[in-house]
Scaffold this motif. Structure first.
Motif, PDB file in Angstrom:
ATOM      1  N   GLU A 185      20.940  20.621 -58.223  1.00  0.00           N
ATOM      2  CA  GLU A 185      22.248  20.045 -58.549  1.00  0.00           C
ATOM      3  C   GLU A 185      23.381  20.975 -58.128  1.00  0.00           C
ATOM      4  OE1 GLU A 185      24.685  18.539 -62.545  1.00  0.00           O
ATOM      5  OE2 GLU A 185      22.520  18.870 -62.606  1.00  0.00           O
ATOM      6  N   VAL A 186      24.460  20.387 -57.635  1.00  0.00           N
ATOM      7  CA  VAL A 186      25.626  21.141 -57.190  1.00  0.00           C
ATOM      8  C   VAL A 186      26.778  20.914 -58.168  1.00  0.00           C
ATOM      9  CG1 VAL A 186      27.362  21.374 -55.372  1.00  0.00           C
ATOM     10  CG2 VAL A 186      24.949  21.048 -54.773  1.00  0.00           C
ATOM     11  N   ASP A 187      27.327  21.999 -58.704  1.00  0.00           N
ATOM     12  CA  ASP A 187      28.416  21.892 -59.673  1.00  0.00           C
ATOM     13  C   ASP A 187      29.796  21.915 -59.031  1.00  0.00           C
ATOM     14  OD1 ASP A 187      26.880  22.034 -62.282  1.00  0.00           O
ATOM     15  OD2 ASP A 187      26.181  23.870 -61.321  1.00  0.00           O
ATOM     16  N   ALA A 188      29.920  22.587 -57.891  1.00  0.00           N
ATOM     17  CA  ALA A 188      31.209  22.701 -57.214  1.00  0.00           C
ATOM     18  C   ALA A 188      30.936  22.998 -55.741  1.00  0.00           C
ATOM     19  CB  ALA A 188      32.049  23.816 -57.830  1.00  0.00           C
ATOM     20  N   ALA A 189      31.954  22.760 -54.893  1.00  0.00           N
ATOM     21  CA  ALA A 189      31.732  22.953 -53.458  1.00  0.00           C
ATOM     22  C   ALA A 189      32.992  23.429 -52.770  1.00  0.00           C
ATOM     23  CB  ALA A 189      31.240  21.652 -52.817  1.00  0.00           C
ATOM     24  N   LEU A 190      32.802  24.225 -51.716  1.00  0.00           N
ATOM     25  CA  LEU A 190      33.894  24.731 -50.892  1.00  0.00           C
ATOM     26  C   LEU A 190      33.686  24.318 -49.454  1.00  0.00           C
ATOM     27  CD1 LEU A 190      34.103  28.401 -52.263  1.00  0.00           C
ATOM     28  CD2 LEU A 190      35.595  26.469 -52.859  1.00  0.00           C
ATOM     29  N   ASP A 191      34.753  23.835 -48.822  1.00  0.00           N
ATOM     30  CA  ASP A 191      34.754  23.527 -47.392  1.00  0.00           C
ATOM     31  C   ASP A 191      35.537  24.624 -46.686  1.00  0.00           C
ATOM     32  OD1 ASP A 191      34.987  22.386 -44.825  1.00  0.00           O
ATOM     33  OD2 ASP A 191      36.805  21.312 -45.422  1.00  0.00           O
ATOM     34  N   LEU A 192      34.847  25.460 -45.915  1.00  0.00           N
ATOM     35  CA  LEU A 192      35.493  26.612 -45.299  1.00  0.00           C
ATOM     36  C   LEU A 192      35.756  26.439 -43.811  1.00  0.00           C
ATOM     37  CD1 LEU A 192      33.560  29.523 -47.043  1.00  0.00           C
ATOM     38  CD2 LEU A 192      35.579  28.273 -47.829  1.00  0.00           C
ATOM     39  N   VAL A 193      35.263  25.348 -43.199  1.00  0.00           N
ATOM     40  CA  VAL A 193      35.429  25.198 -41.753  1.00  0.00           C
ATOM     41  C   VAL A 193      36.103  23.902 -41.328  1.00  0.00           C
ATOM     42  CG1 VAL A 193      33.571  26.764 -41.116  1.00  0.00           C
ATOM     43  CG2 VAL A 193      33.060  24.364 -41.550  1.00  0.00           C
ATOM     44  N   GLY A 194      36.218  22.922 -42.210  1.00  0.00           N
ATOM     45  CA  GLY A 194      36.922  21.696 -41.848  1.00  0.00           C
ATOM     46  C   GLY A 194      36.203  20.847 -40.829  1.00  0.00           C
ATOM     47  N   ASN A 195      34.881  20.686 -40.985  1.00  0.00           N
ATOM     48  CA  ASN A 195      34.121  19.915 -39.995  1.00  0.00           C
ATOM     49  C   ASN A 195      33.750  18.524 -40.499  1.00  0.00           C
ATOM     50  OD1 ASN A 195      32.375  20.888 -41.914  1.00  0.00           O
ATOM     51  ND2 ASN A 195      30.785  21.542 -40.476  1.00  0.00           N
ATOM     52  N   GLY A 196      34.639  17.930 -41.298  1.00  0.00           N
ATOM     53  CA  GLY A 196      34.478  16.533 -41.687  1.00  0.00           C
ATOM     54  C   GLY A 196      33.410  16.260 -42.714  1.00  0.00           C
ATOM     55  N   VAL A 197      33.240  17.152 -43.684  1.00  0.00           N
ATOM     56  CA  VAL A 197      32.175  16.969 -44.670  1.00  0.00           C
ATOM     57  C   VAL A 197      32.697  16.686 -46.077  1.00  0.00           C
ATOM     58  CG1 VAL A 197      30.544  18.407 -43.383  1.00  0.00           C
ATOM     59  CG2 VAL A 197      32.031  19.466 -45.105  1.00  0.00           C
ATOM     60  N   LEU A 198      33.998  16.456 -46.216  1.00  0.00           N
ATOM     61  CA  LEU A 198      34.563  16.322 -47.564  1.00  0.00           C
ATOM     62  C   LEU A 198      33.980  15.137 -48.330  1.00  0.00           C
ATOM     63  CD1 LEU A 198      38.319  17.248 -47.052  1.00  0.00           C
ATOM     64  CD2 LEU A 198      36.471  18.640 -47.976  1.00  0.00           C
TER      65      LEU A 198
END
Length: 297
Positions: free
Chosen positions: A200-213
């Protein structure tokens, strides 16, 4: 002095190495003889003219925010350093032989100038996004694009705080992520299923901006548990875009402490000269970085 500058927004080809007037330290600032400057994605985003409210500029403009060097001019009100001190910090137009810093700390004795140059913005960003995403000890943080400078710092700070991290990166960087304490997996087709299989994932960070939001929101179940530093379209998904720095002096002080305790180290992938600034931007924009890139003066 020599300085990298650009007079119009565009690709790496707009960068020029020019003769320029030396800057001088104003109140609350120091000037350094630059020994090395950090190369960060924000540098080429600004060069392209992306709308980054935290970094408004006037053309022509210099390039670079991070640097290390020797203090050679101290502005009014500055009492914590003196001429001759070795420092690293954040300022403006740091791809140059001299630069003015607005935030700094004494160079940790464990680091060379070259090694220290890439830390300031990277560590400030890592500390900020961990705080903003609200992840707590014992929880799991997913980091998309974990092998770059910010990702490398996030993994180590999170490990120090008792946070489990799942990191995505290319196949060549899987062992690197594991060496920093992450549970590693590759991006590309099927990556969401691979992450789900890791827990399970509690939180997430997008560090590269490759369309995964969209996928990060799906994995956390809440757009409020996702923060991006690279996708300007984040608000469309209800995701916070984090682009305004917090206290850089505090971040530098915390970084120095982590470094001295052996809890934070970010390798240099490649070094460049001032004349190779365009190549540094091309490489940075291509991604797949392991650690940091720096310009050595």
């Amino acid at each position: 002095m020599k300085k990298v500058s650009f007079a119009e927004f565009g690709g790496p080809d707009v960068l020029r190495l020019l003769d320029a007037e030396e800057p001088h330290a104003g109140p609350g600032q120091v000037r350094i003889a630059v020994r090395a400057a950090g190369v960060n994605p924000v540098d080429w985003r600004i060069r392209e003219g992306q709308i980054l409210g935290a970094h408004p500029i006037t053309l022509p403009s210099g390039v670079g925010l991070d640097a290390s060097g020797v203090v050679d001019e101290v502005g009014e009100g500055v009492e914590d350093v003196k001429v001759g001190d070795h420092v690293f910090g954040e300022g403006s137009s740091t791809y140059a032989e001299f630069a003015v810093l607005s935030a700094w700390a004494l160079l940790p004795e464990e680091l060379t100038f070259e090694e220290a140059a890439g830390y300031p913005s990277v560590v400030e960003t890592a500390l900020r996004v961990i705080r903003e995403v609200g992840v707590r000890p014992g929880q799991t943080l997913l980091v998309s694009g974990a092998s770059g400078g910010v990702g490398s710092a996030v993994l180590q700070v999170a490990r120090e705080r008792g946070i489990r991290v799942i990191g995505t990166a290319g196949a060549a960087n899987q062992d690197y992520l594991r060496s920093l304490g992450a549970v590693a997996t590759t991006y590309g087709e099927g990556w969401v299923e691979r992450v789900r299989a890791l827990g399970e994932v509690d939180a997430a960070l997008d560090l590269v901006g490759n369309g995964v939001l969209r996928e990060l929101v799906e994995l956390t179940g809440d757009p409020g548990k996702v923060v991006s530093i690279a996708d300007l379209g984040a608000p469309e998904f209800g995701v916070r875009f984090s682009g305004v720095a917090g206290s850089v002096p505090d971040a530098l002080a915390e970084a120095a402490g982590l470094i001295s305790r052996g809890k934070l180290t970010i390798p240099i992938e490649k070094s460049y000269t001032l004349a190779e600034a365009a190549a540094a931007h091309i490489d940075s924009q291509a991604g797949h970085t392991r650690g940091r890139r720096v310009i050595v003066i």
